[in-house]
Write a protein that holds these residues in place. Structure first.
Motif, PDB file in Angstrom:
ATOM      1  N   LEU A 444       0.843  -1.195   0.000  1.00 20.81           N
ATOM      2  CA  LEU A 444       0.000   0.000   0.000  1.00 20.81           C
ATOM      3  C   LEU A 444       0.880   1.247   0.000  1.00 20.81           C
ATOM      4  N   ARG A 445       0.600   2.166  -0.914  1.00 20.94           N
ATOM      5  CA  ARG A 445       1.377   3.406  -1.014  1.00 20.94           C
ATOM      6  C   ARG A 445       0.652   4.539  -0.298  1.00 20.94           C
ATOM      7  N   LEU A 446       1.420   5.580  -0.009  1.00 19.94           N
ATOM      8  CA  LEU A 446       0.891   6.684   0.782  1.00 19.94           C
ATOM      9  C   LEU A 446      -0.355   7.295   0.144  1.00 19.94           C
ATOM     10  N   ASP A 447      -0.315   7.492  -1.173  1.00 22.25           N
ATOM     11  CA  ASP A 447      -1.455   8.137  -1.831  1.00 22.25           C
ATOM     12  C   ASP A 447      -2.654   7.198  -2.000  1.00 22.25           C
ATOM     13  N   GLN A 448      -2.500   5.927  -1.639  1.00 28.31           N
ATOM     14  CA  GLN A 448      -3.603   4.974  -1.724  1.00 28.31           C
ATOM     15  C   GLN A 448      -4.281   4.753  -0.368  1.00 28.31           C
ATOM     16  N   CYS A 449      -3.683   5.281   0.689  1.00 29.55           N
ATOM     17  CA  CYS A 449      -4.193   5.026   2.029  1.00 29.55           C
ATOM     18  C   CYS A 449      -5.395   5.919   2.324  1.00 29.55           C
ATOM     19  N   PRO A 450      -6.479   5.342   2.769  1.00 30.92           N
ATOM     20  CA  PRO A 450      -7.649   6.169   3.107  1.00 30.92           C
ATOM     21  C   PRO A 450      -7.427   6.924   4.417  1.00 30.92           C
ATOM     22  N   GLU A 451      -8.318   7.845   4.693  1.00 32.01           N
ATOM     23  CA  GLU A 451      -8.291   8.517   5.997  1.00 32.01           C
ATOM     24  C   GLU A 451      -8.593   7.482   7.083  1.00 32.01           C
ATOM     25  N   ILE A 452      -7.853   7.558   8.184  1.00 28.41           N
ATOM     26  CA  ILE A 452      -8.044   6.624   9.301  1.00 28.41           C
ATOM     27  C   ILE A 452      -8.352   7.429  10.561  1.00 28.41           C
ATOM     28  N   GLU A 453      -9.437   7.072  11.225  1.00 30.75           N
ATOM     29  CA  GLU A 453      -9.869   7.781  12.429  1.00 30.75           C
ATOM     30  C   GLU A 453     -10.020   6.755  13.550  1.00 30.75           C
ATOM     31  N   THR A 454      -9.325   6.983  14.652  1.00 31.18           N
ATOM     32  CA  THR A 454      -9.306   6.025  15.756  1.00 31.18           C
ATOM     33  C   THR A 454      -9.895   6.640  17.014  1.00 31.18           C
ATOM     34  N   HIS A 455     -10.816   5.911  17.647  1.00 26.74           N
ATOM     35  CA  HIS A 455     -11.453   6.375  18.878  1.00 26.74           C
ATOM     36  C   HIS A 455     -11.229   5.330  19.969  1.00 26.74           C
ATOM     37  N   ILE A 456     -10.625   5.749  21.059  1.00 23.36           N
ATOM     38  CA  ILE A 456     -10.272   4.849  22.153  1.00 23.36           C
ATOM     39  C   ILE A 456     -11.292   4.998  23.277  1.00 23.36           C
ATOM     40  N   VAL A 457     -11.905   3.906  23.686  1.00 30.99           N
ATOM     41  CA  VAL A 457     -12.893   3.921  24.769  1.00 30.99           C
ATOM     42  C   VAL A 457     -12.182   4.129  26.099  1.00 30.99           C
ATOM     43  N   SER A 458     -12.688   5.021  26.895  1.00 32.51           N
ATOM     44  CA  SER A 458     -12.135   5.251  28.229  1.00 32.51           C
ATOM     45  C   SER A 458     -12.475   4.064  29.128  1.00 32.51           C
ATOM     46  N   SER A 459     -11.457   3.507  29.778  1.00 28.71           N
ATOM     47  CA  SER A 459     -11.662   2.317  30.595  1.00 28.71           C
ATOM     48  C   SER A 459     -10.657   2.295  31.734  1.00 28.71           C
ATOM     49  N   ASP A 460     -11.053   1.711  32.861  1.00 34.92           N
ATOM     50  CA  ASP A 460     -10.125   1.523  33.969  1.00 34.92           C
ATOM     51  C   ASP A 460      -9.763   0.046  34.134  1.00 34.92           C
ATOM     52  N   GLY A 461     -10.051  -0.763  33.100  1.00 34.77           N
ATOM     53  CA  GLY A 461      -9.691  -2.179  33.143  1.00 34.77           C
ATOM     54  C   GLY A 461      -8.214  -2.385  32.892  1.00 34.77           C
ATOM     55  N   PRO A 462      -7.711  -3.597  33.093  1.00 33.18           N
ATOM     56  CA  PRO A 462      -6.295  -3.887  32.830  1.00 33.18           C
ATOM     57  C   PRO A 462      -5.960  -3.610  31.365  1.00 33.18           C
ATOM     58  N   PRO A 463      -4.751  -3.113  31.072  1.00 32.20           N
ATOM     59  CA  PRO A 463      -4.395  -2.820  29.677  1.00 32.20           C
ATOM     60  C   PRO A 463      -4.248  -4.096  28.853  1.00 32.20           C
ATOM     61  N   ASP A 464      -4.750  -4.033  27.625  1.00 39.72           N
ATOM     62  CA  ASP A 464      -4.641  -5.161  26.691  1.00 39.72           C
ATOM     63  C   ASP A 464      -3.798  -4.742  25.485  1.00 39.72           C
ATOM     64  N   GLY A 465      -3.628  -5.669  24.527  1.00 36.07           N
ATOM     65  CA  GLY A 465      -2.714  -5.449  23.414  1.00 36.07           C
ATOM     66  C   GLY A 465      -3.285  -4.596  22.301  1.00 36.07           C
ATOM     67  N   ALA A 466      -2.401  -3.810  21.674  1.00 38.35           N
ATOM     68  CA  ALA A 466      -2.822  -2.944  20.571  1.00 38.35           C
ATOM     69  C   ALA A 466      -2.034  -3.205  19.293  1.00 38.35           C
ATOM     70  N   GLY A 467      -1.009  -4.033  19.343  1.00 37.02           N
ATOM     71  CA  GLY A 467      -0.098  -4.171  18.211  1.00 37.02           C
ATOM     72  C   GLY A 467      -0.679  -4.864  16.997  1.00 37.02           C
ATOM     73  N   GLU A 468      -1.709  -5.685  17.188  1.00 36.09           N
ATOM     74  CA  GLU A 468      -2.282  -6.436  16.070  1.00 36.09           C
ATOM     75  C   GLU A 468      -3.791  -6.258  15.947  1.00 36.09           C
ATOM     76  N   SER A 469      -4.391  -5.613  16.922  1.00 39.51           N
ATOM     77  CA  SER A 469      -5.846  -5.667  17.058  1.00 39.51           C
ATOM     78  C   SER A 469      -6.616  -4.938  15.966  1.00 39.51           C
ATOM     79  N   GLY A 470      -5.986  -3.982  15.288  1.00 43.32           N
ATOM     80  CA  GLY A 470      -6.689  -3.253  14.244  1.00 43.32           C
ATOM     81  C   GLY A 470      -6.785  -3.995  12.931  1.00 43.32           C
ATOM     82  N   LEU A 471      -6.034  -5.093  12.771  1.00 46.49           N
ATOM     83  CA  LEU A 471      -5.959  -5.769  11.474  1.00 46.49           C
ATOM     84  C   LEU A 471      -7.152  -6.675  11.154  1.00 46.49           C
ATOM     85  N   PRO A 472      -7.654  -7.483  12.099  1.00 46.27           N
ATOM     86  CA  PRO A 472      -8.674  -8.486  11.742  1.00 46.27           C
ATOM     87  C   PRO A 472      -9.945  -7.947  11.111  1.00 46.27           C
ATOM     88  N   THR A 473     -10.339  -6.716  11.451  1.00 46.47           N
ATOM     89  CA  THR A 473     -11.608  -6.185  10.956  1.00 46.47           C
ATOM     90  C   THR A 473     -11.497  -5.501   9.590  1.00 46.47           C
TER      91      THR A 473
END
Length: 501
Positions: A444-473
């Motif tokens: 994927l090239r820079l000019d082919q990448c769509p706009e990406i908007e990320t919203h993080i839910v506020s939580s006081d739970g234990p921290p979980d992983g972020a390194g791969e989680s955006g890919l499956p969907t």
């Protein structure tokens, strides 16, 4: 890293069989030695998941000389019957395997009875290809094996594994094996393996000098190990109220932890990314293990990078069949606070329930990876003669977020990698990978990448992983959006040129 040098170092380049398991029948050693700067030609091997992979190495005083010597080798390979294997034979084999029941990986209720007593069982097949890791920095390592000590220089995701391998292989105490850990030019799971270090160590031991082994881009892309290709078969039944009464998800694929030997039982790793949090009263996840000569390994998100494409596409198809909004269809099957939160948040941020422009298609998907829960909406439109993604909005709940900037960066990186995998894949032809470099396996090239908007839910739970989680969907939300715009349902990746970038 490729810019590191140590005193007395020799450079190495290794010729491998295109079919991975081919054996050398002969080669022109003298032609390689006649190249200025070439010092030695050595037969070597690496071990990958119990299989020995042969190579002919050229050692020289410069990398250029090593590559020129390698080109002069003219190795003749015995490929056995491996050249009979191709995409078509793999697909045929997988389709045949899909007829079997498979091994039960998860079960709730009684799917078989529901299917047996219902005439309206909906069934669809979803296919994903082999994928290369393609880090910007090809595989490389410097290893020096001495009599009673050893050293490694390079980038790795598995420094302890490197130390243990060298210690055990050469009977050197672990405290005498020095790991010089460098910055990494991309890994994505590929640098968790010790195979390239095994080659470099073997060449160092045999040559009596430190050896810097560099794989070419073509080596890196065609030798693997790869992300496994897969066939996913999903079947379902809707009840009289349009709810999913029963669903079976069957995964037909190779399994990383069981690539050789006689054990043909599928393990639970094979069901990674299949969402059992949906409150479907009758749900079965089954696996059919296939063993092939093509080596596979960990690729970002592992089976979460393939199974959700099928699972969330099928959920979408059932929602459409039921005549229910795709987000509402998911919400009515969820009793999971984190999934509900992210679904409602992504709906809010994308104005999901408001009328959308006629030129826009929208698709949704959810998944959990490494404890983080994601919901994603992808928007597509027509530009010239192609349908392309223009915006990806994601909402995630990963517990306590320690560093939002890092989470957003990891999410964007995962999305870019997942999107690239929708547009490129590896083909097998005569037992070997067809795509040799980036001109036939585009990133994927820079000019082919769509706009990406990320919203993080506020939580006081234990921290979980972020390194791969955006890919499956990424893949399911994209093809669901394409259907929303065009009415065309895509069940096989990579996408055809009309949906290309």
């Amino acid at each position: 890293r490729q810019d590191i040098a140590v005193p007395g170092m020799l450079y190495a380049s290794v010729e491998h069989s295109a079919t991975f398991l081919g054996k050398p029948k002969g080669y022109d050693k003298q032609a390689a030695l006649n190249i200025s700067g070439v010092k030695q030609v050595i037969e070597t091997k690496r071990t990958l998941f119990g299989r020995e992979i042969a190579g002919i190495a050229v050692l020289a005083d410069s990398y250029w000389a090593a590559v020129q010597g390698r080109n002069a080798l003219d190795v003749r390979w015995d490929h056995g019957d491996l050249e009979q294997i191709s995409d078509s034979s793999i697909e045929k084999d997988s389709m045949e395997a899909a007829k079997g029941t498979g091994d039960q990986l998860f079960s709730r209720g009684n799917v078989d009875d529901i299917f047996k007593n219902n005439d309206e069982v909906i069934e669809h097949f979803y296919q994903t290809p082999y994928q290369a890791h393609v880090p910007m920095e090809p595989m490389n390592a410097i290893v020096n094996i001495g009599e009673d000590k050893a050293a490694f220089w390079g980038s790795t995701q598995n420094p302890n594994g490197m130390r243990s391998f060298i210690s055990e292989k050469y009977n050197i105490p672990e405290d005498k094996v020095k790991i010089n850990y460098t910055f990494m030019g991309g890994g994505f799971g590929r640098r968790s393996r010790t195979d390239v270090v095994e080659e470099a160590a073997d060449l160092s031991k045999k040559s009596g000098a430190p050896v810097k082994l560099i794989w070419t881009r073509e080596d890196d892309q065609t030798q693997g190990p790869f992300r496994a290709c897969s066939l996913n078969v999903c079947r379902g039944v809707l009840d009289s109220e349009g709810r999913l009464k029963a669903m079976e998800h069957k995964v037909i694929a190779q399994e990383i932890r069981n690539q050789t030997g006689d054990n043909m039982t599928a393990g639970r790793q094979l069901m990674g990314g299949v969402n059992t949090e949906y409150t479907i009263p009758n749900l079965a996840v089954r696996g059919v293990l296939k063993k092939r000569h093509i080596p596979i390994s960990y690729w970002r998100a592992v089976y979460h990078s393939t199974n959700p494409f099928a699972h969330e596409s099928f959920i979408d198809e059932m929602a459409r069949k039921a005549g229910v909004d795709p987000i509402d269809f998911r919400l009515q099957m969820l009793d999971h606070p984190r999934f509900i939160r992210v679904l409602k948040l992504v709906a809010e941020k994308t104005n999901w329930y408001q009328p959308k422009p006629a030129a826009i298609g929208r698709g949704v998907a959810i998944a959990e990876r490494s404890g983080a829960h994601f919901a994603m909406v992808t928007e597509v439109t027509r530009i010239d003669d192609k349908v392309v993604p223009v915006k990806i909005t994601t909402a995630l709940d990963l517990g306590t977020c320690i560093n939002p900037d890092t989470v957003k960066a990891q999410t964007e990186g995962s999305i870019v990698m997942g999107l690239g995998a929708c547009y490129a894949g590896l083909n097998i032809e005569k037992g070997a990978v067809k795509q040799q470099n980036w001109h036939t396996y585009p990133l994927l090239r820079l000019d082919q990448c769509p706009e990406i908007e990320t919203h993080i839910v506020s939580s006081d739970g234990p921290p979980d992983g972020a390194g791969e989680s955006g890919l499956p969907t990424v893949a399911p939300s994209l093809v669901n959006a394409i259907f929303d715009l065009t009415g065309e349902r895509i069940r096989k990746l990579p996408l055809e040129s009309s949906f290309g970038l």
